[in-house]
Design an enzyme around this catalytic site. Structure first.
Site, mmCIF file in Angstrom:
data_model
loop_
_atom_site.group_PDB
_atom_site.id
_atom_site.type_symbol
_atom_site.label_atom_id
_atom_site.label_comp_id
_atom_site.label_asym_id
_atom_site.label_seq_id
_atom_site.Cartn_x
_atom_site.Cartn_y
_atom_site.Cartn_z
ATOM 1 N N LYS A 1 -4.889 -2.909 15.683
ATOM 2 C CA LYS A 1 -5.432 -1.772 14.923
ATOM 3 C C LYS A 1 -6.290 -0.870 15.817
ATOM 4 C CE LYS A 1 -3.571 -2.577 10.899
ATOM 5 N NZ LYS A 1 -2.306 -1.886 10.592
ATOM 6 N N THR B 1 -1.643 -8.174 -0.644
ATOM 7 C CA THR B 1 -0.242 -7.774 -0.408
ATOM 8 C C THR B 1 0.456 -8.897 0.345
ATOM 9 O OG1 THR B 1 -0.678 -6.803 1.759
ATOM 10 C CG2 THR B 1 -0.934 -5.330 -0.131
ATOM 11 N N ASP C 1 14.683 -1.497 11.108
ATOM 12 C CA ASP C 1 13.807 -2.377 11.879
ATOM 13 C C ASP C 1 13.224 -1.513 12.980
ATOM 14 O OD1 ASP C 1 12.614 -4.125 13.589
ATOM 15 O OD2 ASP C 1 14.283 -5.543 13.675
ATOM 16 N N VAL C 2 11.911 -1.322 12.952
ATOM 17 C CA VAL C 2 11.292 -0.393 13.913
ATOM 18 C C VAL C 2 11.383 -0.894 15.355
ATOM 19 C CG1 VAL C 2 9.722 0.704 12.263
ATOM 20 C CG2 VAL C 2 8.949 -1.323 13.533
ATOM 21 N N ILE D 1 0.844 -1.200 0.000
ATOM 22 C CA ILE D 1 0.000 0.000 0.000
ATOM 23 C C ILE D 1 0.880 1.251 0.000
ATOM 24 C CG2 ILE D 1 -1.620 1.308 1.434
ATOM 25 C CD1 ILE D 1 -2.933 -1.366 2.162
ATOM 26 N N ILE E 1 3.170 0.001 8.282
ATOM 27 C CA ILE E 1 3.880 -1.141 8.862
ATOM 28 C C ILE E 1 2.964 -1.927 9.789
ATOM 29 C CG2 ILE E 1 5.656 -1.691 10.599
ATOM 30 C CD1 ILE E 1 7.283 0.637 9.493
ATOM 31 N N TYR F 1 -8.950 -11.941 11.573
ATOM 32 C CA TYR F 1 -8.031 -10.806 11.739
ATOM 33 C C TYR F 1 -7.380 -10.830 13.127
ATOM 34 C CZ TYR F 1 -6.156 -6.313 10.197
ATOM 35 O OH TYR F 1 -5.319 -5.297 9.797
HETATM 36 O O1 0WD Z 1 -5.561 -5.382 2.698
HETATM 37 C C1 0WD Z 1 -4.527 -4.913 3.119
HETATM 38 N N1 0WD Z 1 -3.372 -5.281 2.625
HETATM 39 C C2 0WD Z 1 -4.617 -3.892 4.206
HETATM 40 C C3 0WD Z 1 -3.479 -3.475 4.847
HETATM 41 C C4 0WD Z 1 -5.946 -3.359 4.559
HETATM 42 C C5 0WD Z 1 -5.904 -2.338 5.562
HETATM 43 C C6 0WD Z 1 -4.749 -1.971 6.178
HETATM 44 N N2 0WD Z 1 -3.542 -2.539 5.822
HETATM 45 C C7 0WD Z 1 -2.346 -2.092 6.519
HETATM 46 C C8 0WD Z 1 -1.477 -3.140 7.129
HETATM 47 O O2 0WD Z 1 -1.999 -3.641 8.347
HETATM 48 C C9 0WD Z 1 -0.197 -2.334 7.348
HETATM 49 O O3 0WD Z 1 -0.332 -1.517 8.491
HETATM 50 O O4 0WD Z 1 -1.496 -1.421 5.613
HETATM 51 C C10 0WD Z 1 -0.171 -1.446 6.108
HETATM 52 C C11 0WD Z 1 0.740 -1.932 4.992
HETATM 53 O O5 0WD Z 1 0.434 -3.272 4.715
HETATM 54 P P1 0WD Z 1 0.540 -3.929 3.258
HETATM 55 O O6 0WD Z 1 0.923 -2.915 2.261
HETATM 56 O O7 0WD Z 1 -0.690 -4.731 3.089
HETATM 57 O O8 0WD Z 1 1.684 -5.020 3.462
HETATM 58 P P2 0WD Z 1 3.231 -5.126 3.064
HETATM 59 O O9 0WD Z 1 3.437 -4.806 1.639
HETATM 60 O O10 0WD Z 1 3.658 -6.500 3.526
HETATM 61 O O11 0WD Z 1 3.928 -4.014 3.970
HETATM 62 C C12 0WD Z 1 4.022 -4.071 5.360
HETATM 63 C C13 0WD Z 1 5.473 -3.887 5.721
HETATM 64 C C14 0WD Z 1 6.384 -5.093 5.788
HETATM 65 O O12 0WD Z 1 6.320 -5.929 4.842
HETATM 66 P P3 0WD Z 1 6.723 -7.520 5.116
HETATM 67 O O13 0WD Z 1 5.687 -8.195 4.282
HETATM 68 O O14 0WD Z 1 8.116 -7.584 4.598
HETATM 69 O O15 0WD Z 1 6.551 -7.821 6.597
HETATM 70 O O16 0WD Z 1 5.713 -3.518 7.039
HETATM 71 C C15 0WD Z 1 7.133 -3.517 7.177
HETATM 72 C C16 0WD Z 1 7.683 -4.365 6.077
HETATM 73 O O17 0WD Z 1 8.223 -3.602 5.051
HETATM 74 N N3 0WD Z 1 7.584 -4.078 8.438
HETATM 75 C C17 0WD Z 1 8.568 -3.505 9.134
HETATM 76 N N4 0WD Z 1 9.279 -2.392 8.912
HETATM 77 C C18 0WD Z 1 10.230 -2.094 9.814
HETATM 78 N N5 0WD Z 1 10.479 -2.839 10.907
HETATM 79 C C19 0WD Z 1 8.757 -4.348 10.255
HETATM 80 C C20 0WD Z 1 9.772 -3.956 11.167
HETATM 81 N N6 0WD Z 1 10.057 -4.666 12.262
HETATM 82 N N7 0WD Z 1 7.906 -5.376 10.171
HETATM 83 C C21 0WD Z 1 7.175 -5.214 9.056
#
Ligand code: 0WD
Length: 268
Positions: A168, A199, A70-71, A20, A98, A161
């Protein structure tokens, strides 16, 4: 002239081109923003997968700053904000996109979540917004804006969820407390509650495919949202067009959250 011409920001949370944060970044770029980006630290420095994936996306849009972060590590966050100050100067916006929960805890019942799983999920998915906002306060110009991503599972029970819903809820409450505390400095903070998108993170959530189908039939607009829908509103909330909006949870979900029961034409 673009809405973000001459403006700079930091983006946390691009894992790949489905993220996203990437959808929002593309819109910010179209409006002229200059951005720095973080990626998860690579475990094997010989094969920097995370860095390469991010680089491939953001180099073509002129990114000058790419850093591992890394947060869970204060030193990583300090280094990112110090580098941002150096490279980008005072910031106009920060995007926090994140979330994480250990897979067993995410898939299991909320009632049975482990202590470690709970702490890790809350630390990465919620505390990170507090720790990023605390640093951002020192680096954002007055009029600056912070945006985080949330999901309806923080407000209502969405089967599957689980612990992430609890995270959340805490994230959305944090947005309100932060809006109250950062407002006097001229800093806004909002949450964007997105409909389900495919995603890396969402693939770990049980029944996510079911939710995506449900939006197509039960949301007022009878369709699910697109990354483009979310990207546009994310950009808007970070922009000056949203100068009077803070502490808000803006739903980009084809209206799904207003429904208390499925429409008559949906089979139950
Ligand atoms: O349907 C969806 N995909 C929805 C997502 C619907 C509504 C909300 N969201 C939210 C998620 O809960 C999240 O808060 O949107 C946000 C982004 O999520 P995303 O775009 O769906 O997922 P993704 O592309 O995986 O990005 C999240 C990223 C991580 O990706 P991975 O898959 O590698 O865990 O969060 C980051 C990382 O890049 N992340 C971190 N960054 C720094 N330190 C850490 C960390 N410890 N852990 C995860």
């Amino acid at each position: 002239m673009g809405l973000f011409e001459g403006k700079t920001g930091l983006v946390f949370g691009i894992a790949n081109d489905h993220s996203i944060a990437w959808a929002i970044t593309q819109k910010l770029h179209e409006e002229g923003a200059t951005m720095g980006f973080t990626h998860l630290p690579d475990k094997d420095p010989e094969r920097p997968r995370m860095e390469r994936r991010l680089r491939k996306l953001v180099e073509p849009i002129g990114a000058t700053l790419m850093m591992p972060c890394d947060v869970q590590k204060d030193e990583d966050l300090d280094a990112v904000f110090a580098a941002a100050r150096e490279e980008l100067g005072p910031l106009d916006f920060v995007l926090h996109s994140i979330a994480y929960a250990p897979i067993d805890d995410l898939k299991g019942q909320t009632v049975a979540v482990s202590r470690d799983g709970f702490l890790t999920s809350m630390e990465i998915s919620v505390y990170s917004l507090l720790s990023i906002s605390c640093r951002a306060r020192e680096h954002l110009k007055p009029g600056g804006s912070i945006l985080t991503l949330t999901y309806l599972g923080g407000e209502k029970v969405i089967p599957g969820y689980n612990i992430m819903g609890v995270c959340k809820a805490a994230l959305e409450s944090s947005v309100q407390y932060l809006a109250h505390e950062l407002g006097p400095d001229g800093i806004r903070i909002n949450a964007l509650s997105a409909g389900p998108l495919k995603t890396l993170s969402s693939s770990a959530v049980g029944d996510f495919e079911v939710m995506m189908k449900l939006y197509n039939s039960a949301a007022p607009m009878r369709r699910n949202v697109s990354p483009e829908d979310v990207g546009k509103t994310g950009m808007f909330l970070l922009s000056d067009l949203a100068s009077g909006i803070t502490g808000e949870n803006v739903h980009v979900d084809s209206g799904f959250h207003i429904m208390g029961a499925p429409p008559a034409d949906v089979e139950v």
